[in-house]
Design a protein around this motif. Structure first.
Motif, mmCIF file in Angstrom:
data_model
loop_
_atom_site.group_PDB
_atom_site.id
_atom_site.type_symbol
_atom_site.label_atom_id
_atom_site.label_comp_id
_atom_site.label_asym_id
_atom_site.label_seq_id
_atom_site.Cartn_x
_atom_site.Cartn_y
_atom_site.Cartn_z
ATOM 1 N N ASP A 75 -3.865 -6.126 -7.348
ATOM 2 C CA ASP A 75 -4.415 -4.791 -7.113
ATOM 3 C C ASP A 75 -3.433 -3.665 -7.398
ATOM 4 O O ASP A 75 -3.774 -2.493 -7.202
ATOM 5 N N VAL A 76 -2.201 -3.996 -7.821
ATOM 6 C CA VAL A 76 -1.222 -2.948 -8.067
ATOM 7 C C VAL A 76 -0.672 -3.023 -9.488
ATOM 8 O O VAL A 76 -0.690 -4.077 -10.122
ATOM 9 N N ASN B 170 5.210 -8.926 -4.293
ATOM 10 C CA ASN B 170 4.026 -8.065 -4.269
ATOM 11 C C ASN B 170 3.877 -7.157 -5.485
ATOM 12 O O ASN B 170 2.833 -6.504 -5.633
ATOM 13 N N PHE B 171 4.869 -7.092 -6.348
ATOM 14 C CA PHE B 171 4.786 -6.272 -7.554
ATOM 15 C C PHE B 171 5.085 -7.128 -8.780
ATOM 16 O O PHE B 171 5.761 -8.155 -8.682
ATOM 17 N N PHE C 21 6.596 4.674 -11.475
ATOM 18 C CA PHE C 21 5.524 4.917 -10.511
ATOM 19 C C PHE C 21 4.681 3.666 -10.344
ATOM 20 O O PHE C 21 4.533 2.856 -11.253
ATOM 21 N N SER C 22 4.191 3.517 -9.128
ATOM 22 C CA SER C 22 3.260 2.435 -8.826
ATOM 23 C C SER C 22 1.888 3.034 -8.589
ATOM 24 O O SER C 22 1.767 4.192 -8.193
ATOM 25 N N ASN C 23 0.881 2.253 -8.852
ATOM 26 C CA ASN C 23 -0.476 2.741 -8.697
ATOM 27 C C ASN C 23 -1.443 1.609 -8.410
ATOM 28 O O ASN C 23 -1.142 0.435 -8.654
ATOM 29 N N GLN C 24 -2.589 1.970 -7.882
ATOM 30 C CA GLN C 24 -3.660 1.001 -7.730
ATOM 31 C C GLN C 24 -4.094 0.566 -9.125
ATOM 32 O O GLN C 24 -4.187 1.381 -10.041
ATOM 33 N N LYS D 182 0.821 -1.217 0.000
ATOM 34 C CA LYS D 182 0.000 0.000 0.000
ATOM 35 C C LYS D 182 0.852 1.263 0.000
ATOM 36 O O LYS D 182 0.387 2.328 -0.403
ATOM 37 N N LYS D 183 2.112 1.133 0.441
ATOM 38 C CA LYS D 183 3.027 2.279 0.468
ATOM 39 C C LYS D 183 3.962 2.313 -0.738
ATOM 40 O O LYS D 183 4.843 3.156 -0.818
#
Length: 391
Positions: free
Chosen positions: A359-360, A308-309, A326-329, A71-72
């Motif tokens: 979700d990412v 997680n990514f 950049f990461s995003n929802q 989430k961060k």
């Protein structure tokens, strides 16, 4: 200058992968860009805003609050396969120890300290050796639950030892399938594997879906006298259910790397002190892989072996002004919004890649000229964007 905070004793060969002219590496360091660790538990610890990534020198990441870090926008890496050979060798040792009375026989011999006559001892052992007889593993069936890096190595070794091998893995990747020997029989479900296996070895991650995968119900399906091996994670097996099955004379032996009080001092349990990956070679391999992944991410924005990514990689081209990541929802419209912001600030996009996982989503964008602070601030304000970096 990138700052790397270390936890635990990380192999020096891994730490040497961080070029000293560009990296400061220490166990006590302020505003770190990344962590590298082994078993240290990060749950409940405050996470500095400066941290962009965490690398676990090992396969499991249950000591890292992955969901919170996601989430961060913090990328969590692991080192799959780096310790696979070490675990494979211990599993093979466990099978051999579990097939014969090797441990109990040695304990018996070492208890004969009252004897002084070698000939007398020899006669006694000839008489008593039948108490430690066992079976050969050649021709027996090994069931492997989880056919990743470790599982496929064990399959190779077991086939070479003359065993029949069956496997079950509902999440088998294409890459893992290519590694798997074609002599391995694929089971459609766990119950089918348990019912036909003389030896069962577990190699799945500790996630909510695998908690107590081996329990009272699944143990009832096991072949009578089967030997269960767990060198994966403690949570996968319900130890109380194992003891009940052993007491009932159904399960033959339990061999694991995760001792619990209920398992101690039982002749049908061989519990080792969590040494599956504790070899010099495994620790070096894990540290090197973890460090290399951090370097590639911090310097190039590339992601490999993240839990997680998504896996994302793009070559660096000479003459490019800067790289923006950049990461995003993972919702529709975010990339389009980001591109429109870049266009509004006259930032010419030279190359880009976009990948998502659950979700990412994660993006790498090369731009012709270095972006202004105003542009980066505008990107960070785009709805659903989690974190933005300029490399």
């Amino acid at each position: 200058m990138f700052k790397i905070k270390t936890y635990n004793a990380i192999s020096i060969k891994g730490l040497n992968r961080f070029p000293r002219e560009n990296y400061e590496v220490a166990s006590d360091i302020g505003s770190p860009d990344a962590y590298i660790l082994r078993s240290h538990k990060l749950h409940g610890e405050a996470l500095p805003e400066s941290v962009k990534a965490v690398a676990r020198a090992g396969a499991g990441t249950n000591n890292v609050p992955v969901e919170e870090y996601t989430k961060k926008g913090v990328v969590v890496f692991n080192s799959p396969g780096a310790n696979a050979n070490a675990v494979k060798e211990l599993v093979l040792a466990g099978m051999l120890l579990g097939s014969r009375g090797i441990v109990s026989g040695m304990q018996y011999v070492n208890g004969l300290t009252h004897m002084t006559d070698a000939e007398e001892m020899s006669k006694l052992l000839e008489k008593e050796k039948s108490n430690f007889a066992g079976m050969e593993i050649q021709g027996k069936t090994l069931g492997i639950v989880g056919l990743g890096a470790i599982g496929s190595l064990i399959a190779d070794a077991a086939l070479a030892l003359g065993m029949n091998v069956v496997g079950f893995d509902p999440a088998l990747s294409v890459e893992a399938a290519w590694r798997l020997p074609n002599q391995v029989g694929r089971m459609e479900n766990l119950q089918s594997l348990l019912a036909r296996s003389d030896f069962i070895t577990l190699h799945v991650p500790a996630i909510p879906q695998t908690k107590h995968l081996i329990n009272a119900d699944t143990l009832k399906v096991c072949k009578k006298g089967a030997v269960l091996l767990n060198f994966a994670r403690e949570a996968i097996v319900d130890a109380h259910a194992v003891v009940d099955s052993l007491n009932a004379g159904h399960l033959g032996k339990y061999i694991c790397d995760f001792p619990e009080p209920i398992l101690l001092n039982r002749p049908d349990v061989l519990a080792m002190p969590h040494i599956g990956a504790s070899t010099e070679e495994a620790e070096e391999n894990c540290a090197i892989m973890a460090a290399d992944q951090l370097v590639d991410y911090l310097e190039n924005g590339n992601i490999k072996n993240s839990v997680n990514f998504p896996a994302v990689s793009m070559d660096r081209n000479a003459g490019i002004g800067a790289r923006i990541t950049f990461s995003n929802q993972n919702v529709s419209g975010v990339l389009g919004h980001v591109l429109s912001v870049l266009a509004d600030h006259k930032a010419n996009v030279v190359d880009m890649v976009n990948k998502s996982r659950g979700d990412v989503a994660y993006n790498i964008i090369d731009v012709e000229t270095a972006p202004s602070a105003e542009l980066i601030a505008a990107l960070a304000k785009v709805e659903h964007v989690i974190a933005v970096r300029v490399i």
